[in-house]
Design an enzyme around this catalytic site. Sequence first.
Site, PDB file in Angstrom:
ATOM      1  CG  HIS A 145      -2.256   0.661   0.928  1.00  0.00           C
ATOM      2  ND1 HIS A 145      -2.399   1.759   0.112  1.00  0.00           N
ATOM      3  CD2 HIS A 145      -3.508   0.365   1.366  1.00  0.00           C
ATOM      4  CE1 HIS A 145      -3.663   2.110   0.055  1.00  0.00           C
ATOM      5  NE2 HIS A 145      -4.370   1.291   0.802  1.00  0.00           N
ATOM      6  CG  ASP A 175     -11.458 -10.629 -21.482  1.00  0.00           C
ATOM      7  OD1 ASP A 175     -10.739 -11.635 -21.336  1.00  0.00           O
ATOM      8  OD2 ASP A 175     -12.303 -10.522 -22.384  1.00  0.00           O
TER       9      ASP A 175
END
Length: 325
Positions: A56, A273
């Site tokens: 992070h 995708d």
Amino acid sequence: MDCKLSEILEKFEPQTIDLFYPKGVLWNESYKGSLVVIQVTFFNCGAVAISICLLHKIADGGTVASFLCDWASLAQNSGLNLSPPHFISKSLVPPNDPPIVREITKIEKLDNCVTRRFVFDASKLAHLKAMVTKLGVPNPSRVELVGALIYKCFMAANLKAKGESSRPYLFIQPVNLRPRTVPPVPANSVGNFSWFSTVMVKNEKEKELHSLVTAIKNGMTQFNDRFCKNQTSNECYAMICDMMKHMMNKSMSDECKVYKGTSLCRFPFDDTDFGWGKPIWAGPSSSVITNTFVLKDAPDLGIEAWVTLQEEEMGFFASDVAALL
């Protein structure tokens, strides 16, 4: 993995999803981990699961979304003209006396907390919307409705399990600043560029569901008024640094019970995708940080919530959610 994906989906719980992450990586201390760790799991039915962990310190949700979209485009050979990542820190001018970054609101990390998954379908959201609009809240969003419900049940569970009612409650939600500056920061900017919208609850009247929805709306309006009215990225950054300096000597956690909610709704994770079609499911892992939740899109405009609480509070929380629906 010697099983079919369908077997996993039949037991679809946070602890099951955690099996697809490298052991010992989730919620590791930053100095022990890597910047990016990815695991690919192959099922004997031909299905594939991909997990990704980013430190992070270098990435927020916007960075992760951009990274995954670019990776998927390259995997399909359709990303040859992709713009390179934009490292926003190069363009920000730090103040002469930048604050030392540290935790301003302590979120408790405990061993005895659990993560549970709650799904709010369209009919449940319609029920919640009818409840609050009847009491005068105009056009509440899906995220506002579910966030308010979770906060209400957080407070009730805390009171039933621990009897903590003297301190006020503080709810914080990170907000992506990229599209809000003038001009907008590029969506493919790398790093952390967000700040917190907050809600403070001090009395019983403010704990009502419609009051919480209104408070969340007002909190976001105040956030936008402060950060998003013709502010440049440098001006937003300077404001954040100034706010941090004022908060350095005073932890909000000392005065308030702090809860944190994150919304990943409308992020493009469900559309990532790699060439095999869109994923059956995309979402977070479980958490070891109590008093937190993550929201994501569910099918047909529903919302999925991954809620983390101490075990003694989770039972009360689940019962209260069911009662309100």
